[in-house]
Design a protein around this motif. Structure first.
Motif: not given
Length: 153
Positions: A41-49, A106-120
């Motif tokens: 019923e509750v899903n919080v989505i974070i995107g990775l770029v 720290r592993m040498g991988v660049i990953a930016s995150i998007t603001p969370p999106t909640l689907i309910h």
């Protein structure tokens, strides 16, 4: 999907949950799905770029979400899943993703995150991505939850 990337998210969820008083988090299962699909019923989505692209979804039933939000707010009773507990769950997801992004860096991988999106919603299926997904299941005193990790190759 590289397991060291997956472990960054699992470790972050365990660490952040513990910091917020959710100390009973135990991994109970691991599955693969052909696509990122949830039925909770509750899903919080974070995107990775960045160097890695995809989505991370914290997925749980509403009663578990209410219990976790109550714990995050110092035990304040939460009687309905309104704006305050929704905000708390988004913040939990944001903190986990931020911690994961730091670990990946720290592993040498660049990953930016998007603001969370909640689907309910009740009685719904969320089809979020067509990418193979690793589903890590957890049990807590507050209820069951899933961490869905879908990264593009």
């Amino acid at each position: 999907m590289d397991i060291k990337y997956v472990n960054a998210f699992i470790t972050a969820l365990i660490e952040i949950s513990g910091m917020l008083g959710i100390n009973s988090l135990t991994r109970t299962g691991l599955d693969k799905r052909e696509k990122l699909k949830t039925e909770n019923e509750v899903n919080v989505i974070i995107g990775l770029v960045g160097d890695i692209r995809g989505n991370v979804v914290l997925s749980l039933q509403e009663n578990t979400a209410v219990n976790i939000a109550s714990k995050m707010m110092g035990g304040m009773p939460v009687t309905e899943f309104d704006l305050m507990p929704k905000s708390a769950l988004c913040e939990l997801s944001n903190m986990v993703s931020g911690r994961s992004a730091s670990e990946l860096e720290r592993m040498g991988v660049i990953a930016s995150i998007t603001p969370p999106t909640l689907i309910h919603g009740h009685n719904m299926i969320s089809l979020i991505s067509q990418v193979e997904t690793l589903v890590v299941r957890f049990s807590t005193a507050e209820g069951m939850l899933e961490l869905n990790i879908a990264m593009e190759d």
